[in-house]
Scaffold this motif. Sequence first.
Motif, PDB file in Angstrom:
ATOM      1  N   THR A 212       0.956  -1.275   0.102  1.00 52.45           N
ATOM      2  CA  THR A 212       0.306   0.027   0.047  1.00 52.45           C
ATOM      3  C   THR A 212       1.285   1.410   0.170  1.00 52.45           C
ATOM      4  O   THR A 212       2.303   1.240   0.251  1.00 52.45           O
ATOM      5  CB  THR A 212      -0.714   0.132   1.329  1.00 52.45           C
ATOM      6  N   GLU A 219      -6.125   4.993   9.436  1.00 51.84           N
ATOM      7  CA  GLU A 219      -6.496   4.419   8.294  1.00 51.84           C
ATOM      8  C   GLU A 219      -6.404   2.185   9.070  1.00 51.84           C
ATOM      9  O   GLU A 219      -7.096   1.435   8.938  1.00 51.84           O
ATOM     10  CB  GLU A 219      -5.614   4.527   7.077  1.00 51.84           C
ATOM     11  N   PHE A 220      -4.989   2.660   9.822  1.00 50.88           N
ATOM     12  CA  PHE A 220      -4.632   0.742   9.943  1.00 50.88           C
ATOM     13  C   PHE A 220      -3.971   1.268  10.984  1.00 50.88           C
ATOM     14  O   PHE A 220      -2.667   2.011  11.060  1.00 50.88           O
ATOM     15  CB  PHE A 220      -3.430   0.547   8.728  1.00 50.88           C
ATOM     16  N   SER A 295      -6.034  -4.960  11.392  1.00 54.34           N
ATOM     17  CA  SER A 295      -5.462  -3.435  11.356  1.00 54.34           C
ATOM     18  C   SER A 295      -5.032  -3.548  12.718  1.00 54.34           C
ATOM     19  O   SER A 295      -4.527  -2.383  12.961  1.00 54.34           O
ATOM     20  CB  SER A 295      -6.185  -2.322  10.640  1.00 54.34           C
ATOM     21  N   LYS A 299     -12.383  -0.967  13.360  1.00 54.45           N
ATOM     22  CA  LYS A 299     -13.073  -1.357  12.025  1.00 54.45           C
ATOM     23  C   LYS A 299     -12.184  -2.611  11.602  1.00 54.45           C
ATOM     24  O   LYS A 299     -11.276  -2.561  11.482  1.00 54.45           O
ATOM     25  CB  LYS A 299     -12.603   0.406  11.506  1.00 54.45           C
ATOM     26  N   LYS A 300     -12.997  -3.871  11.062  1.00 56.40           N
ATOM     27  CA  LYS A 300     -12.818  -4.213   9.927  1.00 56.40           C
ATOM     28  C   LYS A 300     -12.762  -4.285   8.745  1.00 56.40           C
ATOM     29  O   LYS A 300     -13.695  -4.622   7.776  1.00 56.40           O
ATOM     30  CB  LYS A 300     -14.136  -4.937   9.754  1.00 56.40           C
ATOM     31  N   LEU A 301     -11.356  -4.278   7.901  1.00 54.14           N
ATOM     32  CA  LEU A 301     -10.669  -3.946   6.640  1.00 54.14           C
ATOM     33  C   LEU A 301     -10.510  -5.198   6.317  1.00 54.14           C
ATOM     34  O   LEU A 301     -10.805  -7.069   6.924  1.00 54.14           O
ATOM     35  CB  LEU A 301      -9.614  -3.177   6.698  1.00 54.14           C
ATOM     36  N   THR A 302     -10.904  -4.984   4.615  1.00 52.48           N
ATOM     37  CA  THR A 302      -9.994  -6.893   3.861  1.00 52.48           C
ATOM     38  C   THR A 302      -9.084  -6.060   3.593  1.00 52.48           C
ATOM     39  O   THR A 302      -9.027  -5.037   3.070  1.00 52.48           O
ATOM     40  CB  THR A 302     -11.512  -6.835   3.314  1.00 52.48           C
ATOM     41  N   ASP A 305      -9.676  -3.566   0.551  1.00 51.96           N
ATOM     42  CA  ASP A 305      -9.554  -2.274   1.199  1.00 51.96           C
ATOM     43  C   ASP A 305      -7.607  -1.782   0.725  1.00 51.96           C
ATOM     44  O   ASP A 305      -6.751  -0.539   0.563  1.00 51.96           O
ATOM     45  CB  ASP A 305      -9.162  -1.686   2.878  1.00 51.96           C
ATOM     46  N   TRP A 309      -5.074   0.736  -1.614  1.00 52.79           N
ATOM     47  CA  TRP A 309      -4.416   1.824  -1.048  1.00 52.79           C
ATOM     48  C   TRP A 309      -3.383   1.269  -1.983  1.00 52.79           C
ATOM     49  O   TRP A 309      -2.098   1.995  -1.669  1.00 52.79           O
ATOM     50  CB  TRP A 309      -4.723   1.457   0.431  1.00 52.79           C
TER      51      TRP A 309
END
Length: 494
Positions: A212, A219-220, A295, A299-302, A305, A309
């Motif tokens: 990314t 964000e992370f 992360s 927030k549940k990221l995949t 995502d 980025w």
Amino acid sequence: MEINPAVTFQHDRSVMYAKRPKVLIVGAGLAGLTLGMLLHKAGIPFEIYERATEVKPLGSAMYFNASTAPLFTQCGIYEEFLAIAKPVFTMKFCNEDREVEYMMHFREHRELFGAEGYIVSRPMLYDVFRKQIPKECIHLGKKVLTMDQGGNGVLIRFSDGTEAEGDILVGADGAYSATRQNLYAKMQKERRLPAGDCLPLPFSTIYLVGQTRPLTAEEFPDVEIPDCQFRTSVGTNKPYAWKTFTTAQKTVCYMAMQFLDDESSKDNDAFRNSEWGPEAAAAMCEQVKDFPVVSGGEKKLTIGDLINWTSKDFISKVMLEEKVFDTWYDCRTVLIGDACHKFNPSGGVGGSNAMHDAIVLANLINGLPFHPIAEEIENAFKAYKRERFEWVKKAFGNSAMFRTMAGPSLPAKLVRYVAKHVPAWAMRRAELRILSYRPSVAFLPPYEDKGTHKPVFQPSLSARAPVETEAESKASAEASPKSSSEEESTAKAV
């Protein structure tokens, strides 16, 4: 220059000026750049030829453990390496519910082996190595067509109509090495190639890899943690596993691995190549975009995502072959890195083993006499394989085990169960065995290994350059008369 295999020289070195062998390196990947850097420091003439018109070290992150610390330190680039790397203290294995099932710990590596392991962005590491090599020594757009070798040298011909000649040819041009293919074709014609080396490269997985842009803590969140957050997630009832790594640049590198069966292997065979490139990545991005990642925040990221980025230039799909070839050299030609052993990246040892090859080979080339004949060169290659082969096979086995660990099969589940419940002493014993090999460069200032578990004996470390050998012989000769005179004086006094 014409190469006549029948020509050999019975030359008298005493009437020749001091000449080091000229080395032609095919491939500007990690193996080729490492060897070029070392030959440059040894004062040995070399040229690097790369088929690509522009070197783009795509891919994800690379892992380097204590076994490469001597190389970085001796070459004076360890601090620069540390500035772009992030230490790895744990590896976490997660499920699709984003839960950690078990961890592997590496916090004691500095005490045991003198250095931690680190994750580093692949493109940034390439930049560090390229800066160590004179620009005029790297030639791009040089696709090898044919090669010849014999008693009086090596000759390679390129697709642009040019040629290059030298004394030694090193194939560092990847899993589908043109150098290896040319060498093997000639050996097979002469019925000298082992049957196993004639078989195509086997593969069982394909990877989507990417990195990314720099991310914020919002964000992370994990990008702000000082050590690398290294996670492996295993799919539930699906032939996939995926990994994420945070880097010193606050990017997230990721790898999504698909385990192939007979049917999916046929579907993906068209993508079989040795190039890290963005071609054919789009379809796989769709397949893996909903896979969950951790992360460090709520927030549940995949993976989707992470893909969003990422610049398209930093996403690629590759076929991952696995094989250790039996034939590593012949006459004046030798193979290093992926050209002679291709590991699955799950074990994280491909880069370090390419460096180990380069260290040992550079030591032995540096130890060749002035004006070496083909037999002397081949003997050096024989010593190179003898030192490296068993360590390579161990690394290959470890990589296969880590690949199996992430798979969907019953054996994979058993391996994960064992890994989850293995006693700490057993894990320590395995680490001691693997990391006891920490090769050094013979012709650079010695590396002070501060680990409590000392490295094993390294045969190539005793190789000496011809100038060093001559100096030692001269010093010995000068010391001998003095010793005799002192003995006579002592006898007279008595």
